[in-house]
Design a protein around this motif. Structure first.
Motif, mmCIF file in Angstrom:
data_model
loop_
_atom_site.group_PDB
_atom_site.id
_atom_site.type_symbol
_atom_site.label_atom_id
_atom_site.label_comp_id
_atom_site.label_asym_id
_atom_site.label_seq_id
_atom_site.Cartn_x
_atom_site.Cartn_y
_atom_site.Cartn_z
ATOM 1 N N GLU A 32 -107.899 31.902 -39.834
ATOM 2 C CA GLU A 32 -107.080 31.688 -41.035
ATOM 3 C C GLU A 32 -106.741 33.013 -41.699
ATOM 4 N N ILE A 33 -107.550 34.035 -41.442
ATOM 5 C CA ILE A 33 -107.258 35.360 -42.005
ATOM 6 C C ILE A 33 -106.421 36.176 -41.019
ATOM 7 N N VAL A 34 -106.833 36.169 -39.759
ATOM 8 C CA VAL A 34 -106.104 36.930 -38.742
ATOM 9 C C VAL A 34 -105.590 35.955 -37.685
ATOM 10 N N ARG A 35 -104.280 35.756 -37.672
ATOM 11 C CA ARG A 35 -103.717 34.770 -36.762
ATOM 12 C C ARG A 35 -103.975 35.110 -35.294
ATOM 13 N N GLU A 36 -104.041 36.422 -34.996
ATOM 14 C CA GLU A 36 -104.212 36.848 -33.601
ATOM 15 C C GLU A 36 -105.674 36.842 -33.169
ATOM 16 N N ALA A 37 -106.579 36.336 -33.989
ATOM 17 C CA ALA A 37 -108.002 36.333 -33.625
ATOM 18 C C ALA A 37 -108.171 35.715 -32.244
ATOM 19 N N SER A 38 -109.048 36.309 -31.422
ATOM 20 C CA SER A 38 -109.212 35.726 -30.080
ATOM 21 C C SER A 38 -110.498 34.932 -29.981
ATOM 22 N N LYS A 39 -110.458 33.957 -29.112
ATOM 23 C CA LYS A 39 -111.650 33.156 -28.873
ATOM 24 C C LYS A 39 -112.509 33.910 -27.876
ATOM 25 N N LEU A 40 -113.800 34.023 -28.168
ATOM 26 C CA LEU A 40 -114.694 34.760 -27.281
ATOM 27 C C LEU A 40 -115.131 33.852 -26.129
ATOM 28 N N LYS A 41 -115.173 34.395 -24.929
ATOM 29 C CA LYS A 41 -115.680 33.615 -23.788
ATOM 30 C C LYS A 41 -117.188 33.509 -23.869
ATOM 31 N N ASN A 42 -117.805 34.600 -24.305
ATOM 32 C CA ASN A 42 -119.249 34.550 -24.504
ATOM 33 C C ASN A 42 -119.691 35.480 -25.624
ATOM 34 N N ILE A 43 -120.866 35.208 -26.118
ATOM 35 C CA ILE A 43 -121.425 35.998 -27.220
ATOM 36 C C ILE A 43 -122.948 35.899 -27.092
ATOM 37 N N ASP B 223 -109.509 39.998 -47.379
ATOM 38 C CA ASP B 223 -108.653 39.662 -46.242
ATOM 39 C C ASP B 223 -108.026 40.908 -45.623
ATOM 40 N N LYS B 224 -107.595 41.816 -46.517
ATOM 41 C CA LYS B 224 -106.961 43.048 -46.047
ATOM 42 C C LYS B 224 -107.946 43.839 -45.174
ATOM 43 N N ALA B 225 -109.201 43.878 -45.599
ATOM 44 C CA ALA B 225 -110.227 44.616 -44.863
ATOM 45 C C ALA B 225 -110.442 44.003 -43.474
ATOM 46 N N VAL B 226 -110.547 42.685 -43.435
ATOM 47 C CA VAL B 226 -110.775 42.016 -42.147
ATOM 48 C C VAL B 226 -109.617 42.316 -41.189
ATOM 49 N N LYS B 227 -108.396 42.226 -41.706
ATOM 50 C CA LYS B 227 -107.210 42.487 -40.865
ATOM 51 C C LYS B 227 -107.244 43.909 -40.315
ATOM 52 N N ALA B 228 -107.535 44.877 -41.193
ATOM 53 C CA ALA B 228 -107.513 46.285 -40.778
ATOM 54 C C ALA B 228 -108.588 46.557 -39.727
ATOM 55 N N ILE B 229 -109.769 46.005 -39.934
ATOM 56 C CA ILE B 229 -110.875 46.261 -39.004
ATOM 57 C C ILE B 229 -110.617 45.566 -37.667
ATOM 58 N N HIS B 230 -110.132 44.338 -37.729
ATOM 59 C CA HIS B 230 -109.814 43.582 -36.510
ATOM 60 C C HIS B 230 -108.832 44.381 -35.657
ATOM 61 N N LYS B 231 -107.868 45.007 -36.331
ATOM 62 C CA LYS B 231 -106.830 45.749 -35.637
ATOM 63 C C LYS B 231 -107.385 47.034 -35.028
ATOM 64 N N VAL B 232 -108.204 47.744 -35.792
ATOM 65 C CA VAL B 232 -108.692 49.038 -35.321
ATOM 66 C C VAL B 232 -109.539 48.880 -34.046
ATOM 67 N N PHE B 233 -110.257 47.792 -33.936
ATOM 68 C CA PHE B 233 -111.069 47.566 -32.726
ATOM 69 C C PHE B 233 -110.317 46.734 -31.673
#
Ligand code: ASP
Ligand code: MG
Length: 414
Positions: free
Chosen positions: A185-196, A392-402
Motif C-alpha cells: 500500500e506504500i510502495v506499489r512495486e513491492a515484490s513478493k519474496l520467494k523465501n525469507i 511513507d516517503k522514507a519507506v519509498k526512498a529506502i525501497h528504491k535505494v536497495f
C-alpha cells in the motif's frame, strides 16, 4: 503419511463461499497424500465484534470471562469448516483447544502454549479424518480454564501443532499472497519474496508487518519448522517460504523495509552524568511492566547528558508519570515526549558481513530531506526513528535505494 498443518485466517473463512474454498484446499491436500490438520481463526471480524460487545458492557472485563467470550469466535468457525469438508465427501472432525488438550500458561489474554497433546488428533488422522482445530485458544495447565493466546494467535496454534505432530510444513493461508519487501500500500512495486529466514521474519513480524504472529515464527525457528505464507484465494500460488537461513541463498543484503508508527519517544534531559542512572531509569520502567525499545544516551556536556527512549504509544500514559518521578529523584531537569514519530527499519540476513548497508539507508533518508532522530542496529536490522509525517516517503526512498522491486526476479534465479 506426512502431516500438513494448514491455518486459515479470519478473511479466509469470512462466509460460506470462503469456507467451501477452505474445504477444497484441505481435501486437495488429503488427496495429494497428506494427513491434514486445519487450524482456523474466527470468521471475519468476529473477534473485533466480541471485543466491542464486551466494551459496551464494561471497561474492565474479568479476564476469565473475557477469554471465554473471545474463544467463542473460533468455536463457530470449526464445525462449519468440518461440515464443508464432509460435504465434499471427506471425513472431518472439529476440536476446540480444550478437546485437543492445548495447554498454556495460567494467564489470560496472552498465554503461551506450554504443551500440545497429540494422541486424539493422531487417532482421528489414522481414521482418515481431516482434523479441524480452533486457533487462538487453549486451557490453563494449572486450572483448566479457557485461555487465549493474544490477537492473531491462531498462527501460533498452527505452528505449535505442526511441531508437536512432526508435520512436514505449516501453511498459513491469508488474504495476501505472501510476504512482501514492504507494505504494497506504500510502495506499489513491492515484490513478493520467494523465501525469507525465520530471523528476518521475526524482525519484520515484531516491527509491525502484520502477516504473522511473532510467537509463531519464534516456535518455527526454534524447531526448524518450515512455514509457507500464501493466499487462500490463489492456492496454486506457493507464496513465501519461511525457513532456516542455512537452507537459503542470500543474494541480497536487504529483504524488507518496515514502518512502525506505534511508538512514542520520551527524553529526559539534564541527567547527571554518573554511574547507575540508566540502571535506575530502566529498572523503574521494567518494574511497571513497560517495555522499552530503542535507547539513546547523548555524550555528556558540563556533567549532564540526555537519555531518550521509545515505548509503545499505548503505554505512554503510564510511562510519563513514572519518568517524571524518576527525573525528579535523579535531579534531571526536563522530560519531553513525542508521539508523532515513526520507526523505519531495514531487515536482511544478507547484511551480515557486508559493510555500507546502514550508510546507504542513511543516505537515502538524507537525500529525501528526512532527519534521523535515533538509530539502533542489530546483526540483521537497522532502525531509524523519524518524524511520522516522513514515514511513507522514507519507506519509498529506502525501497528504491536497495532496488527491492527487483528482488523476486533475482531470488527466482536461485
Ligand atoms: N481470532 C483471533 C483474532 O482475531 C485469533 C486469530 O485470528 O489469529 O485475533
Ligand atoms: Mg493473522
Amino acid at each position: 503419511m506426512p502431516i500438513l498443518v494448514q491455518k486459515f485466517g479470519g478473511t479466509s473463512v469470512r462466509d460460506a463461499v470462503c469456507i467451501k474454498r477452505v474445504a477444497k484446499i484441505a481435501t486437495d491436500a488429503q488427496k495429494n497424500g497428506y494427513e491434514v490438520v486445519v487450524v482456523v481463526s474466527a470468521m471475519g471480524d468476529t473477534t473485533d465484534n466480541l471485543i466491542e460487545l464486551s466494551r459496551d458492557i464494561t471497561n474492565k472485563p474479568d479476564p476469565r470471562e473475557y477469554d471465554l467470550l473471545l474463544s467463542t469466535g473460533e468455536q463457530i468457525s470449526i464445525p462449519l469448516v468440518a461440515m464443508a469438508i464432509q460435504s465434499l465427501g471427506s471425513k472431518a472432525i472439529s476440536q476446540t483447544g480444550l478437546q485437543v488438550g492445548i495447554l498454556t500458561e495460567d494467564r489470560h489474554g496472552k498465554a503461551r502454549i506450554t504443551e500440545v497433546k497429540t494422541e486424539k488428533i493422531k487417532k482421528y488422522l489414522k481414521e482418515e479424518n481431516i482434523v479441524v482445530v480452533a486457533g487462538f485458544q487453549g486451557i490453563s495447565e494449572v486450572t483448566g480454564e479457557i485461555t487465549t493466546l493474544g490477537r492473531g494467535g491462531s498462527d501460533t496454534t498452527a505452528v505449535a501443532l505442526a511441531v508437536a505432530l512432526g508435520a512436514e510444513r505449516c501453511d498459513i493461508y491469508t488474504d495476501v499472497e505472501g510476504v512482501y519487501t514492504t507494505d504494497p500500500e506504500i510502495v506499489r512495486e513491492a515484490s513478493k519474496l520467494k523465501n525469507i529466514s525465520y530471523e528476518e521474519m521475526l524482525e519484520l513480524a515484531s516491527l509491525g508487518a502484520q502477516v504473522l504472529h511473532p510467537r509463531s515464527v519464534e516456535i518455527a525457528k526454534n524447531f526448524n519448522m518450515p512455514m509457507r505464507v500464501r493466499s487462500s484465494f490463489k492456492p496454486q500460488d506457493e507464496g513465501t517460504l519461511v525457513q532456516g537461513v542455512r537452507e537459503m541463498e542470500l543474494n541480497n543484503p536487504v529483504s524488507g523495509v518496515a514502518l512502525d508508527e506505534s511508538q512514542a519517544r520520551v527524553a529526559i534531559s539534564g541527567v547527571p552524568d554518573k554511574p547507575g542512572i540508566a540502571a535506575t531509569v530502566f529498572n523503574s520502567l521494567a518494574k511497571k511492566n513497560i517495555s522499552v525499545d530503542m535507547i539513546v544516551q547523548s555524550t555528556s556536556h558540563d556533567g549532564v547528558n540526555e537519555i531518550a527512549f521509545t515505548v509503545d504509544k499505548d503505554t505512554i500514559e503510564d510511562t510519563v508519570p513514572i519518568t517524571n518521578q524518576i527525573a525528579k529523584d535523579i535531579g534531571a531537569t526536563k522530560v519531553t515526549t513525542d508521539t508523532s514519530i515513526a520507526k523505519v527499519s531495514i531487515v536482511g540476513a544478507g547484511m551480515i558481513g557486508r559493510p555500507g548497508i546502514a550508510a546507504a539507508m542513511f543516505k537515502a533518508l538524507s537525500d529525501s530531506g528526512i532527519n534521523i532522530q535515533m538509530i539502533s542496529t542489530s546483526e540483521i536490522k537497522v532502525s531509524c526513528v523519524i518524524d511520522v509525517k516522513d514515514g511513507d516517503k522514507a519507506v519509498k526512498a529506502i525501497h528504491k535505494v536497495f532496488e527491492l522491486e527487483k528482488l523476486e526476479k533475482e531470488t527466482q534465479r536461485v
